[in-house]
Design a protein around this motif. Sequence first.
Motif, short mmCIF file in Angstrom:
data_model
loop_
_atom_site.label_atom_id
_atom_site.label_comp_id
_atom_site.label_asym_id
_atom_site.label_seq_id
_atom_site.Cartn_x
_atom_site.Cartn_y
_atom_site.Cartn_z
N LYS A 53 31.74 19.94 -28.34
CA LYS A 53 32.07 19.69 -26.93
C LYS A 53 32.52 18.24 -26.73
CE LYS A 53 30.19 19.85 -22.30
NZ LYS A 53 29.05 19.99 -21.45
N TYR A 56 36.12 17.53 -28.58
CA TYR A 56 37.28 18.05 -27.84
C TYR A 56 37.26 17.66 -26.36
CZ TYR A 56 38.64 20.73 -31.90
OH TYR A 56 39.04 21.10 -33.16
N ASN A 57 36.29 16.85 -25.95
CA ASN A 57 36.19 16.35 -24.58
C ASN A 57 36.20 17.49 -23.56
OD1 ASN A 57 35.86 14.32 -22.74
ND2 ASN A 57 38.05 13.95 -22.49
N ILE A 58 35.36 18.48 -23.81
CA ILE A 58 35.26 19.65 -22.93
C ILE A 58 34.37 19.28 -21.74
CG2 ILE A 58 34.45 22.03 -22.76
CD1 ILE A 58 35.04 22.23 -25.81
N ASN A 73 37.13 28.75 -31.93
CA ASN A 73 37.73 27.70 -32.74
C ASN A 73 37.36 27.87 -34.21
OD1 ASN A 73 39.34 25.23 -32.70
ND2 ASN A 73 37.48 24.27 -33.45
N PHE A 85 42.82 23.97 -29.93
CA PHE A 85 43.15 22.83 -29.07
C PHE A 85 44.26 22.02 -29.69
CE2 PHE A 85 38.70 23.80 -28.23
CZ PHE A 85 38.75 24.00 -26.88
#
Length: 85
Positions: A53, A56-58, A73, A85
């Motif tokens: 998280k 990927y800067n979710i 993923n 992504f």
Amino acid sequence: MIHITFEKDYSKDFNINFYGLVKVNIIYENGKVVSIKEKNKPRELLEDIQRFKEFYNIKSDDVITVVDMYFSNRFNLEYIGNPIF
């Protein structure tokens, strides 16, 4: 304490045949996730999913969505060769 079982068949999401059924047990305690494990496997996934998280800067705080993205993923990288992504 709340126990949730997340179940999804990822083999239906891709154009190739493979065994992609994932069952994950998620345990909440006092409103916070304290454990995420694949059913019948001893390995704790909570730290891996948190790193995923952050990497990927979710921004979503929905645990089910983040778990779904993590496994999508993983299967995408392993079987297709490209990250989502």
